[in-house]
Design a protein around this motif. Structure first.
Motif, PDB file in Angstrom:
ATOM      1  N   ILE A  30      50.050  17.285 -60.321  1.00  0.00           N
ATOM      2  CA  ILE A  30      49.698  18.477 -59.544  1.00  0.00           C
ATOM      3  C   ILE A  30      50.547  18.593 -58.293  1.00  0.00           C
ATOM      4  CG2 ILE A  30      47.831  19.586 -58.249  1.00  0.00           C
ATOM      5  CD1 ILE A  30      45.890  18.374 -60.244  1.00  0.00           C
ATOM      6  N   ASN A  31      50.754  17.466 -57.590  1.00  0.00           N
ATOM      7  CA  ASN A  31      51.487  17.538 -56.324  1.00  0.00           C
ATOM      8  C   ASN A  31      52.951  17.882 -56.526  1.00  0.00           C
ATOM      9  OD1 ASN A  31      51.684  14.837 -57.483  1.00  0.00           O
ATOM     10  ND2 ASN A  31      52.824  14.313 -55.631  1.00  0.00           N
ATOM     11  N   ALA A  32      53.477  17.662 -57.744  1.00  0.00           N
ATOM     12  CA  ALA A  32      54.882  17.953 -57.995  1.00  0.00           C
ATOM     13  C   ALA A  32      55.112  19.437 -58.263  1.00  0.00           C
ATOM     14  CB  ALA A  32      55.384  17.124 -59.173  1.00  0.00           C
ATOM     15  N   ARG A  33      54.065  20.170 -58.700  1.00  0.00           N
ATOM     16  CA  ARG A  33      54.253  21.563 -59.049  1.00  0.00           C
ATOM     17  C   ARG A  33      53.687  22.527 -58.008  1.00  0.00           C
ATOM     18  NH1 ARG A  33      49.780  20.557 -63.023  1.00  0.00           N
ATOM     19  NH2 ARG A  33      48.030  21.848 -62.384  1.00  0.00           N
ATOM     20  N   SER A  34      52.947  22.040 -57.068  1.00  0.00           N
ATOM     21  CA  SER A  34      52.265  22.922 -56.126  1.00  0.00           C
ATOM     22  C   SER A  34      52.982  22.951 -54.789  1.00  0.00           C
ATOM     23  CB  SER A  34      50.819  22.448 -55.923  1.00  0.00           C
ATOM     24  OG  SER A  34      50.208  23.229 -54.934  1.00  0.00           O
ATOM     25  N   ASN A  35      53.208  24.173 -54.287  1.00  0.00           N
ATOM     26  CA  ASN A  35      53.848  24.323 -52.987  1.00  0.00           C
ATOM     27  C   ASN A  35      52.843  24.604 -51.885  1.00  0.00           C
ATOM     28  OD1 ASN A  35      56.524  24.016 -53.916  1.00  0.00           O
ATOM     29  ND2 ASN A  35      56.495  26.109 -54.722  1.00  0.00           N
ATOM     30  N   GLU A  36      51.543  24.643 -52.224  1.00  0.00           N
ATOM     31  CA  GLU A  36      50.562  24.969 -51.221  1.00  0.00           C
ATOM     32  C   GLU A  36      50.331  23.794 -50.284  1.00  0.00           C
ATOM     33  OE1 GLU A  36      46.868  25.966 -53.047  1.00  0.00           O
ATOM     34  OE2 GLU A  36      46.372  23.906 -53.537  1.00  0.00           O
ATOM     35  N   HIS A  37      49.899  24.126 -49.076  1.00  0.00           N
ATOM     36  CA  HIS A  37      49.568  23.099 -48.088  1.00  0.00           C
ATOM     37  C   HIS A  37      48.366  22.291 -48.560  1.00  0.00           C
ATOM     38  CE1 HIS A  37      52.440  24.276 -45.260  1.00  0.00           C
ATOM     39  NE2 HIS A  37      51.727  24.310 -44.160  1.00  0.00           N
ATOM     40  N   ALA A  38      48.429  20.980 -48.368  1.00  0.00           N
ATOM     41  CA  ALA A  38      47.272  20.106 -48.527  1.00  0.00           C
ATOM     42  C   ALA A  38      46.558  20.327 -49.856  1.00  0.00           C
ATOM     43  CB  ALA A  38      46.296  20.294 -47.363  1.00  0.00           C
ATOM     44  N   SER A  39      47.304  20.261 -50.964  1.00  0.00           N
ATOM     45  CA  SER A  39      46.682  20.369 -52.282  1.00  0.00           C
ATOM     46  C   SER A  39      45.643  19.278 -52.475  1.00  0.00           C
ATOM     47  CB  SER A  39      47.747  20.255 -53.379  1.00  0.00           C
ATOM     48  OG  SER A  39      48.683  21.292 -53.269  1.00  0.00           O
ATOM     49  N   PHE A  40      45.921  18.110 -51.906  1.00  0.00           N
ATOM     50  CA  PHE A  40      44.983  17.001 -51.895  1.00  0.00           C
ATOM     51  C   PHE A  40      44.608  16.693 -50.448  1.00  0.00           C
ATOM     52  CE2 PHE A  40      48.068  15.914 -55.355  1.00  0.00           C
ATOM     53  CZ  PHE A  40      47.254  16.263 -56.415  1.00  0.00           C
ATOM     54  N   PRO A  41      43.534  15.932 -50.232  1.00  0.00           N
ATOM     55  CA  PRO A  41      43.270  15.478 -48.863  1.00  0.00           C
ATOM     56  C   PRO A  41      44.482  14.711 -48.329  1.00  0.00           C
ATOM     57  CG  PRO A  41      41.394  15.003 -50.290  1.00  0.00           C
ATOM     58  CD  PRO A  41      42.509  15.457 -51.181  1.00  0.00           C
ATOM     59  N   PRO A  42      45.024  15.096 -47.184  1.00  0.00           N
ATOM     60  CA  PRO A  42      46.207  14.415 -46.653  1.00  0.00           C
ATOM     61  C   PRO A  42      45.961  12.929 -46.407  1.00  0.00           C
ATOM     62  CG  PRO A  42      45.864  16.508 -45.548  1.00  0.00           C
ATOM     63  CD  PRO A  42      44.649  16.263 -46.375  1.00  0.00           C
ATOM     64  N   ARG A  43      47.033  12.141 -46.496  1.00  0.00           N
ATOM     65  CA  ARG A  43      46.957  10.694 -46.271  1.00  0.00           C
ATOM     66  C   ARG A  43      48.065  10.264 -45.328  1.00  0.00           C
ATOM     67  NH1 ARG A  43      46.369   8.876 -52.575  1.00  0.00           N
ATOM     68  NH2 ARG A  43      44.289   9.732 -52.907  1.00  0.00           N
ATOM     69  N   GLY A  44      47.828   9.121 -44.695  1.00  0.00           N
ATOM     70  CA  GLY A  44      48.875   8.600 -43.845  1.00  0.00           C
ATOM     71  C   GLY A  44      48.379   7.593 -42.845  1.00  0.00           C
ATOM     72  N   TRP A  45      49.063   7.564 -41.722  1.00  0.00           N
ATOM     73  CA  TRP A  45      48.775   6.606 -40.652  1.00  0.00           C
ATOM     74  C   TRP A  45      48.848   7.326 -39.321  1.00  0.00           C
ATOM     75  CZ3 TRP A  45      52.123   4.638 -36.715  1.00  0.00           C
ATOM     76  CH2 TRP A  45      51.590   3.542 -35.979  1.00  0.00           C
ATOM     77  N   ASN A  46      47.922   6.973 -38.442  1.00  0.00           N
ATOM     78  CA  ASN A  46      47.888   7.525 -37.088  1.00  0.00           C
ATOM     79  C   ASN A  46      47.853   6.358 -36.101  1.00  0.00           C
ATOM     80  OD1 ASN A  46      46.358   8.376 -34.547  1.00  0.00           O
ATOM     81  ND2 ASN A  46      46.664  10.376 -35.500  1.00  0.00           N
ATOM     82  N   SER A  47      48.577   6.481 -35.017  1.00  0.00           N
ATOM     83  CA  SER A  47      48.778   5.366 -34.084  1.00  0.00           C
ATOM     84  C   SER A  47      47.599   5.103 -33.150  1.00  0.00           C
ATOM     85  CB  SER A  47      50.028   5.624 -33.237  1.00  0.00           C
ATOM     86  OG  SER A  47      49.872   6.789 -32.430  1.00  0.00           O
ATOM     87  N   TYR A  48      46.600   5.991 -33.105  1.00  0.00           N
ATOM     88  CA  TYR A  48      45.581   5.921 -32.055  1.00  0.00           C
ATOM     89  C   TYR A  48      44.735   4.653 -32.096  1.00  0.00           C
ATOM     90  CZ  TYR A  48      41.427   7.210 -29.323  1.00  0.00           C
ATOM     91  OH  TYR A  48      40.405   7.222 -28.428  1.00  0.00           O
ATOM     92  N   ASP A  49      44.202   4.297 -33.257  1.00  0.00           N
ATOM     93  CA  ASP A  49      43.279   3.161 -33.333  1.00  0.00           C
ATOM     94  C   ASP A  49      43.938   1.830 -32.976  1.00  0.00           C
ATOM     95  OD1 ASP A  49      41.274   4.849 -34.100  1.00  0.00           O
ATOM     96  OD2 ASP A  49      41.380   4.364 -36.227  1.00  0.00           O
ATOM     97  N   SER A  50      45.231   1.746 -33.138  1.00  0.00           N
ATOM     98  CA  SER A  50      45.902   0.479 -32.850  1.00  0.00           C
ATOM     99  C   SER A  50      46.677   0.482 -31.533  1.00  0.00           C
ATOM    100  CB  SER A  50      46.841   0.098 -34.002  1.00  0.00           C
ATOM    101  OG  SER A  50      47.597   1.200 -34.453  1.00  0.00           O
ATOM    102  N   PHE A  51      47.161   1.642 -31.107  1.00  0.00           N
ATOM    103  CA  PHE A  51      47.987   1.687 -29.896  1.00  0.00           C
ATOM    104  C   PHE A  51      47.412   2.553 -28.779  1.00  0.00           C
ATOM    105  CE2 PHE A  51      51.015   0.398 -33.133  1.00  0.00           C
ATOM    106  CZ  PHE A  51      51.778  -0.546 -32.485  1.00  0.00           C
ATOM    107  N   CYS A  52      46.298   3.252 -29.049  1.00  0.00           N
ATOM    108  CA  CYS A  52      45.816   4.252 -28.103  1.00  0.00           C
ATOM    109  C   CYS A  52      46.974   5.197 -27.774  1.00  0.00           C
ATOM    110  CB  CYS A  52      45.215   3.593 -26.863  1.00  0.00           C
ATOM    111  SG  CYS A  52      44.242   4.740 -25.838  1.00  0.00           S
TER     112      CYS A  52
END
Length: 647
Positions: A30-52
């Motif tokens: 699905i992610n390879a054929r869809s150009n829409e934003h956020a077809s799935f719940p976004p994933r990743g890393w955010n610096s806040y919890d470890s670095f404030c």
């Protein structure tokens, strides 16, 4: 004749080619054929919890490289790495979360990365080189921004940039500046020295915001986390305009808003089409109370069909906040990661399981440079990632039974979760003024300025809850200016002598467990403490535009805390998650027939025989037409994969 034959042959070939092309496209993920934003719940890393707020360019790029090598291959198809707040603040003595005067801003009052921490930003380059390096790793780059304009820019009275025509923004024969658009009375509640709202009714206010987001796009930013604009800090006007600006850009930018305290489904529906992620809780940290606080709100969002609803140029997802697992720092800290997560492994599994089956964005917050095997295996668990991306019909499932295992003699005590002991306590909260329950305030005593929560409300507290309009004690210049600004508004105290006033939210960032606490604080002359009583019985706050309510606090006895979720998989499997929130081991069971009813024939399993596998124990359970059942550790989850068939 020959021409007609060739024409028919050519048409047939085109039709065959089109069919083959159509089938080949739809055989892709699905992610390879869809150009829409956020077809799935976004994933990743955010610096806040470890670095404030203290992370540096070197630390960020080192983390991104590890994420690219270790997380990207494990189901993190589109991986965002996000620099959280205050990347523009100088890391020097005296600088902290709500300090003033330590930020790097340009001549237009726009934030720029601190060159001491982000050396590649020198010369006005911003995050351009960082974004290029992140993109070269196969990742997408995100930043955190605050709502409105900085107090530092307001005090400097910087010019407003016209990013369409170039140069300073001009209207009505003059150039516009920060003090023309900044709304000092609407400072961010939890960072009052840092930022204030801008007046989006003014062309100059819109021009300032447009100049910000065009600059972020020029830097190569793929993800914007916009803070102090939602929940108790609601600013629907700014969210709406920023959403419009992002549509104008020539590159896609995913739009996330926070912090989300006091969010209701009605409020979610008002913003979901404007954004791709929206926080529905206060800040989540590594405490068990924070984890538990997410169950009710995630249930409410699912019941209101908000999971994967239409969003900004794609879909939108209710966001349960980052996952504070692994190696962390502390909220508001001035230094980086230094301690382990306070949740035990059962509690961590509960958090990850709920986030996955509720289809929340999965943004890991721990230090990836010190990622232990247990945490790594948890956040890359293939079943959880499969559920998070591809499951459907996700909802809380209340038809479960539980048998508590006593510490003494291991005696069993059956109970049903609906038989909980309910407290009649109430807590102050905020909601959309469109909610019917907001129309419940009335004047009781005009002479004393007394207004009360209506006695006819279905959620009436045990004792009358009344507030009193504060009278100005001194005719000072400040009081006179305040009275002009908020003419006709109410400044509400708990009684006619107290100096504690009702405010729209706390003066600090709220965690999930305490978003509705302590709405009372020392009386101050700001929009956060100003209210307007309308003829329809709503009590509207001048800062957020939300209305005051009293919410019943259903304090469950700790021994009764069992919850469950269900969902269907893309290959016909059924997921059943049990959660044991109380401090004793508990056997939790669900009938196959109840699961079938809850799925409303989306899966034909009525009368079917089901085999199941429980992922945390690794146990397989033989064919059954009756029920699934397992003993669940204190604060732990169980997650079944059911495969059912008719004989």
């Amino acid at each position: 004749m020959i021409g007609q034959s060739l024409e028919r042959t050519g048409s047939i070939r085109f039709i065959v080619f089109f069919i083959i092309l159509h089938l080949s496209i739809y055989s892709l993920p699905i992610n390879a054929r869809s150009n829409e934003h956020a077809s799935f719940p976004p994933r990743g890393w955010n610096s806040y919890d470890s670095f404030c707020w203290t992370i540096s360019e070197a630390e960020f790029l080192q983390s991104a490289e590890i994420i690219s090598k270790r997380l990207l291959p494990h189901g993190y198809q589109i991986q965002y790495v996000v620099v959280d707040y205050l990347w523009y603040r100088k890391k020097v003595e005296g600088a902290y979360v709500d300090s003033l005067g330590y930020d790097v801003i340009d001549e237009w009052g726009r934030m720029h990365p601190d060159p001491a921490r982000w050396p590649s930003s020198r010369g006005g380059k911003g995050f351009t080189q960082v974004a290029e390096k992140v993109h070269g790793m196969g990742l997408k780059f995100g930043i955190h921004v605050m709502g409105g304009i900085s107090t530092q820019a307001y005090n400097a009275n910087t010019l407003v940039m016209d990013s369409v025509k170039g140069g300073a923004y001009e209207e009505l024969g003059r150039q516009w500046r920060a003090k023309d658009i900044g709304m000092k009375e609407k400072a961010c509640v939890w960072m009052s020295h840092g930022f204030m709202s801008v007046n989006t009714k003014l062309g100059a206010g819109k021009a300032f915001l447009r100049s910000l987001y065009r600059q972020y796009a020029e830097w190569g930013v793929d993800f914007i986390k916009h803070d102090c604009v939602f929940g108790a800090d609601s600013n629907i006007e700014e969210i709406t305009f920023v959403s419009e600006v992002l549509k104008e850009l020539d590159r896609p930018v995913l739009y996330s808003i926070s912090p989300g305290a006091s969010v209701t489904p009605t409020m979610a529906k008002e913003v979901s089409q404007l954004v791709n992620m929206y926080r529905i809780t206060g800040d989540d940290w590594d405490t068990w109370k924070d984890v538990v606080a997410h169950f009710d709100i995630s249930r409410d969002m699912s019941a209101s069909s908000m999971i994967g609803a239409r969003g900004l140029q794609g879909k939108s997802w209710p966001d349960l906040d980052m996952l504070p697992l692994g190696w962390l720092t502390d909220p508001g800290s001035n230094f980086g990661p230094h301690r382990a997560c306070n949740l035990n492994m059962e509690e961590q599994k509960t958090q990850m399981t709920l986030w996955s089956i509720a289809k929340s964005p999965l943004m890991f917050g721990g230090d990836v440079r010190k990622l232990d095997d247990a945490t790594y295996n948890l956040i890359t668990n293939p079943t959880l990632l499969e559920i998070n991306s591809y499951s459907s019909n996700n909802k809380e499932f209340p038809y479960i039974t539980a048998t508590r295992v006593s510490r003494n003699m291991h005696k069993s005590h059956p109970h049903h979760p609906t038989a909980n002991n309910i407290s009649t306590k109430h807590a102050f909260g905020l909601t959309s003024c469109k909610e019917p329950k907001a129309n419940t305030w009335s004047i009781v005593d005009k002479n004393r300025g007394q207004i009360c929560w209506n006695q006819y409300s279905s959620e009436k507290p045990e004792k009358n809850f009344c507030l009193y309009n504060r009278k100005a004690l001194l005719a000072s210049d400040e009081e006179m200016k305040h009275n002009q600004l908020y003419q006709g508004k109410l400044h509400l105290q708990t009684n006619d002598k107290a100096e504690s006033c009702l405010g729209a939210s706390s003066k600090q960032k709220l965690t999930s467990k305490d978003y509705s606490r302590g709405a009372l604080s020392p009386c101050k002359l700001d929009a956060n403490q100003m209210w307007e009583l309308h003829s329809n019985g709503t009590l509207e706050n001048s800062y957020s535009g939300l209305c005051a309510v009293l919410n019943p606090v259903k304090a469950e006895a700790s021994s009764n805390g069992v919850r469950s979720w269900i969902a269907t998989g893309r290959r016909g499997e059924i997921y059943v998650a049990f959660f044991n929130l109380n401090p004793l081991k508990t056997t939790i069971s669900a009938k196959i027939s109840d699961i079938a009813k809850a799925l409303q024939n989306k899966q034909n399993i009525q009368g079917a025989s089901c085999k199941s596998h429980e992922i945390w124990s690794g146990k397989d359970f033989g064919p059954t037409k009756d029920s699934v059942s397992i003993q669940v550790e204190s604060h732990g989850p169980a997650l079944f994969i059911l495969r059912c068939s008719h004989a």
